[in-house]
Structure formats: C-alpha cells, structure tokens
Write a protein that holds these residues in place. Structure first.
Motif, mmCIF file in Angstrom:
data_model
loop_
_atom_site.group_PDB
_atom_site.id
_atom_site.type_symbol
_atom_site.label_atom_id
_atom_site.label_comp_id
_atom_site.label_asym_id
_atom_site.label_seq_id
_atom_site.Cartn_x
_atom_site.Cartn_y
_atom_site.Cartn_z
ATOM 1 N N ALA A 100 -18.306 10.812 27.916
ATOM 2 C CA ALA A 100 -18.308 11.054 29.455
ATOM 3 C C ALA A 100 -19.835 11.530 29.788
ATOM 4 C CB ALA A 100 -17.306 12.059 29.750
ATOM 5 N N ASN A 101 -20.224 12.452 28.730
ATOM 6 C CA ASN A 101 -21.663 13.164 29.073
ATOM 7 C C ASN A 101 -22.929 12.445 29.009
ATOM 8 O OD1 ASN A 101 -20.371 15.471 29.961
ATOM 9 N ND2 ASN A 101 -20.217 16.160 28.033
ATOM 10 N N GLU A 102 -22.765 10.945 28.585
ATOM 11 C CA GLU A 102 -23.746 10.185 28.323
ATOM 12 C C GLU A 102 -24.064 9.561 29.495
ATOM 13 O OE1 GLU A 102 -22.285 7.092 25.535
ATOM 14 O OE2 GLU A 102 -22.471 8.359 23.860
ATOM 15 N N LYS A 103 -25.415 9.045 29.595
ATOM 16 C CA LYS A 103 -25.926 8.628 30.755
ATOM 17 C C LYS A 103 -25.264 7.488 31.442
ATOM 18 C CE LYS A 103 -30.151 6.672 32.965
ATOM 19 N NZ LYS A 103 -31.481 5.963 32.524
ATOM 20 N N GLY A 104 -24.975 7.589 32.854
ATOM 21 C CA GLY A 104 -23.972 6.706 33.535
ATOM 22 C C GLY A 104 -22.846 7.099 33.929
ATOM 23 N N GLY A 105 -21.908 7.500 32.846
ATOM 24 C CA GLY A 105 -20.540 8.022 33.197
ATOM 25 C C GLY A 105 -19.525 6.823 33.637
ATOM 26 N N TYR A 106 -18.187 7.467 33.790
ATOM 27 C CA TYR A 106 -17.019 6.694 33.877
ATOM 28 C C TYR A 106 -16.342 7.182 35.311
ATOM 29 C CZ TYR A 106 -18.344 5.335 29.173
ATOM 30 O OH TYR A 106 -19.095 4.937 28.014
ATOM 31 N N ASP A 107 -15.691 6.098 35.843
ATOM 32 C CA ASP A 107 -14.914 6.364 36.859
ATOM 33 C C ASP A 107 -13.442 7.087 36.390
ATOM 34 O OD1 ASP A 107 -16.206 5.401 39.134
ATOM 35 O OD2 ASP A 107 -16.175 3.514 38.097
ATOM 36 N N HIS A 108 -12.684 6.428 35.195
ATOM 37 C CA HIS A 108 -11.547 6.827 34.784
ATOM 38 C C HIS A 108 -11.731 7.056 33.193
ATOM 39 C CE1 HIS A 108 -9.880 5.697 38.569
ATOM 40 N NE2 HIS A 108 -10.676 4.597 38.416
ATOM 41 N N ILE A 109 -11.013 7.991 32.622
ATOM 42 C CA ILE A 109 -11.139 8.417 31.317
ATOM 43 C C ILE A 109 -9.736 8.430 30.760
ATOM 44 C CG2 ILE A 109 -12.006 9.784 29.484
ATOM 45 C CD1 ILE A 109 -14.249 10.766 31.219
ATOM 46 N N PHE A 110 -9.236 7.862 29.690
ATOM 47 C CA PHE A 110 -7.909 8.118 29.071
ATOM 48 C C PHE A 110 -8.208 8.740 27.662
ATOM 49 C CE2 PHE A 110 -6.927 5.742 32.665
ATOM 50 C CZ PHE A 110 -5.999 5.943 33.205
ATOM 51 N N CYS A 111 -7.261 9.469 27.192
ATOM 52 C CA CYS A 111 -7.388 9.958 25.815
ATOM 53 C C CYS A 111 -5.962 9.400 25.297
ATOM 54 C CB CYS A 111 -7.561 11.188 25.384
ATOM 55 S SG CYS A 111 -9.450 11.833 26.081
ATOM 56 N N VAL A 112 -5.965 8.414 24.355
ATOM 57 C CA VAL A 112 -4.641 8.151 23.831
ATOM 58 C C VAL A 112 -4.436 8.698 22.206
ATOM 59 C CG1 VAL A 112 -3.255 5.864 23.320
ATOM 60 C CG2 VAL A 112 -5.237 6.015 25.044
ATOM 61 N N PHE A 113 -3.309 9.550 22.308
ATOM 62 C CA PHE A 113 -3.009 10.027 20.927
ATOM 63 C C PHE A 113 -1.474 10.326 21.001
ATOM 64 C CE2 PHE A 113 -4.798 13.285 23.804
ATOM 65 C CZ PHE A 113 -3.639 14.521 23.760
ATOM 66 N N ASP A 114 -1.146 10.668 19.652
ATOM 67 C CA ASP A 114 0.426 10.887 19.201
ATOM 68 C C ASP A 114 0.587 12.621 19.264
ATOM 69 O OD1 ASP A 114 0.540 8.264 19.314
ATOM 70 O OD2 ASP A 114 0.839 7.966 17.262
ATOM 71 N N ARG A 115 1.579 13.056 19.287
ATOM 72 C CA ARG A 115 2.130 14.161 18.876
ATOM 73 C C ARG A 115 2.304 14.192 16.980
ATOM 74 N NH1 ARG A 115 7.612 17.121 20.396
ATOM 75 N NH2 ARG A 115 8.493 15.831 18.678
ATOM 76 N N ASP A 116 3.085 13.486 16.649
ATOM 77 C CA ASP A 116 3.337 13.108 15.045
ATOM 78 C C ASP A 116 2.855 14.198 14.390
ATOM 79 O OD1 ASP A 116 4.105 11.563 13.339
ATOM 80 O OD2 ASP A 116 2.353 10.195 13.199
ATOM 81 N N GLY A 117 3.414 15.688 14.518
ATOM 82 C CA GLY A 117 2.814 16.626 13.759
ATOM 83 C C GLY A 117 1.491 16.913 13.645
ATOM 84 N N HIS A 118 0.798 16.395 14.450
ATOM 85 C CA HIS A 118 -0.755 16.940 14.427
ATOM 86 C C HIS A 118 -1.060 18.396 14.983
ATOM 87 C CE1 HIS A 118 -2.533 12.891 13.665
ATOM 88 N NE2 HIS A 118 -1.815 12.351 14.756
ATOM 89 N N GLU A 119 -1.697 18.946 14.242
ATOM 90 C CA GLU A 119 -2.187 20.473 14.483
ATOM 91 C C GLU A 119 -2.930 20.806 15.854
ATOM 92 O OE1 GLU A 119 -4.919 23.485 15.073
ATOM 93 O OE2 GLU A 119 -5.635 21.644 14.080
ATOM 94 N N SER A 120 -3.659 19.796 16.038
ATOM 95 C CA SER A 120 -4.474 20.080 17.481
ATOM 96 C C SER A 120 -3.717 19.336 18.663
ATOM 97 C CB SER A 120 -5.721 19.550 17.054
ATOM 98 O OG SER A 120 -5.705 17.837 16.972
ATOM 99 N N TYR A 121 -2.703 18.999 18.512
ATOM 100 C CA TYR A 121 -1.868 18.200 19.730
ATOM 101 C C TYR A 121 -2.117 19.085 21.106
ATOM 102 C CZ TYR A 121 1.761 16.287 22.719
ATOM 103 O OH TYR A 121 2.523 15.815 23.683
ATOM 104 N N ALA A 122 -1.421 20.379 21.016
ATOM 105 C CA ALA A 122 -1.401 21.206 21.986
ATOM 106 C C ALA A 122 -2.972 21.244 22.507
ATOM 107 C CB ALA A 122 -0.363 22.342 21.733
ATOM 108 N N ARG A 123 -3.619 21.742 21.793
ATOM 109 C CA ARG A 123 -5.225 22.141 21.943
ATOM 110 C C ARG A 123 -5.760 21.076 22.585
ATOM 111 N NH1 ARG A 123 -8.730 22.771 18.150
ATOM 112 N NH2 ARG A 123 -7.546 22.201 16.338
ATOM 113 N N ALA A 124 -5.387 19.817 22.209
ATOM 114 C CA ALA A 124 -6.093 18.549 23.015
ATOM 115 C C ALA A 124 -5.748 18.567 24.439
ATOM 116 C CB ALA A 124 -5.870 17.420 22.164
ATOM 117 N N ARG A 125 -4.352 18.431 24.638
ATOM 118 C CA ARG A 125 -3.854 18.428 25.840
ATOM 119 C C ARG A 125 -4.537 19.565 26.707
ATOM 120 N NH1 ARG A 125 2.445 17.765 26.239
ATOM 121 N NH2 ARG A 125 1.864 16.960 28.294
ATOM 122 N N GLN A 126 -4.597 20.764 26.380
ATOM 123 C CA GLN A 126 -5.096 21.948 26.996
ATOM 124 C C GLN A 126 -6.459 21.435 27.522
ATOM 125 O OE1 GLN A 126 -3.713 24.512 28.602
ATOM 126 N NE2 GLN A 126 -5.584 24.859 29.472
#
Length: 214
Positions: A78-104
């Motif tokens: 997103a910080n590259e030249k140009g940018g985007y109108d919409h951004i989606f991050c697609v990921f699972d909970r599935d026991g990931h340690e960083s799941y809550a941090r990513a959402r925050q």
C-alpha cells in the motif's frame, strides 16, 4: 485512500497501460493471501468476473504465511507508489500466534486519523477450508481444527480435495452463489456459535462482483 495517485495518472503508468479497445481499471484492489489455496481461489474469482490483473492485484507474499506477515505485506504494498482503492488481507486463525495482533493492526491502520488505509480483513475460523465447505453445505457445526474441516469436505462432498489444486478451485466456481449465501448465514449465527466456524471471505467475493458490475 492509500497514498494513491490520481486514477488518470495511475492508468498512464507502464504497469497499467492498456491495449487499444480495452477498458481501463474501474478501481484497483489489492488482495494479500496467507497461502496458495486462497490465492488460486481468488484469482479464479477474478477471472470468473472478468476482472483484469490491473484491477485485482494478487501479489506473492514474500514476507511469510503468518497473519501478521500477511498484514505487513499488504501495508508495504500500500505504501508503494500508486496505492490501491481497496485492500484485503486473507488469513486463518488456525492456531496462529499472530492472529489477534494481525487483526488489531488492520483496525489501527484503517481507523487512524492521518491517511487511513482502505484495508480490511477476510478471515476464516479455523481455516480457509470452512469457506470451501460452504460451497456444498450450510453448516455451523464447530470444528476442532482444519483437519476436521478437510475431512468434512472430502466426505461426502469432494473426495479428492487437496489444497492448492487449480482443478479443484475451478470446480468450485459454479457454486459461488451458494457459498456466499451459506457464509452470510454462518456470519449471522457467529456470535451464538462462538465464531466457530466463521468466515468473511464472502465479502471479498461480493466486492469483486460489485466492481465487475460497475
């Protein structure tokens, strides 16, 4: 908007230059995925809706598969030249340690006062295969882990299901409307079901469909 140049400027850049007679991008959506299955699937959706690779950007995640890495990759893009109108991050909970941090982190960047990013999450609990299952069945039965979801897909719906299989992904496209309807139903029951299972991938699909009909 994420440091976005005027659309007229973007459409004149070499990366987005179009052949005569082709429509320019209606908007530009960045989708960063945790895994190859998700990337293959959403690229198939892009093709189904006849959106160009200039309109839907699915870059390789060169940071890592952890949820926080998916978010960091999206923010870097997103910080590259140009940018985007919409951004989606697609990921699972599935026991990931960083799941809550990513959402925050997504929430923090989307709501910051200065230059908020048009960034959203598209999560699945316990894993992306919940979304796959919803192509075949309307269910909110809880799952202990992703292996249980995969088993439910294989029996009785898709015995040959494997992750990151382009042929499997293609076979799901005719069932897309059913998956969206079933996911909407699951989302409506999520609080009562302690968000297991859960998915918000249908919001990405609905977004791409809306762009295609713009």
């Amino acid at each position: 908007m994420a440091r976005r140049a005027p659309i007229s400027t973007l459409r004149n850049t070499a990366s987005l230059r179009r052949a005569p007679g082709k429509k320019p991008p209606r908007s530009i959506t960045l989708i960063v995925c945790e895994g190859e299955t998700e990337q293959l699937y959403l690229d198939a959706v892009r093709q189904k809706f006849e959106l160009t690779t200039a309109e839907v950007v699915l870059p390789a995640n060169n940071i890592g598969p952890a949820p926080i890495s998916v978010v960091d990759c999206a923010i870097n893009k997103a910080n590259e030249k140009g940018g985007y109108d919409h951004i989606f991050c697609v990921f699972d909970r599935d026991g990931h340690e960083s799941y809550a941090r990513a959402r925050q982190k997504i929430k923090a960047h989307a709501t910051r006062k200065r230059a908020p990013l048009p960034i959203k999450e598209a999560i699945s609990i316990p894993c992306f295969e919940v979304w796959v299952l919803l192509h075949f069945a309307q269910t909110d039965a809880p799952f202990a882990d992703c292996d249980q979801v995969v088993q439910r897909i294989r029996s009785p719906h898709l015995p040959g299901y494997t992750k990151a299989d382009a042929a499997v992904v293609k076979s799901l496209m005719p069932k897309l409307d059913a998956a969206v309807a079933n996911a909407t139903w699951v989302e409506g029951n999520a609080k009562d079901n302690e968000f297991n299972p859960y998915t918000s991938v249908h919001h990405v699909v609905e977004h791409l469909k809306s762009v295609a009909h713009t």
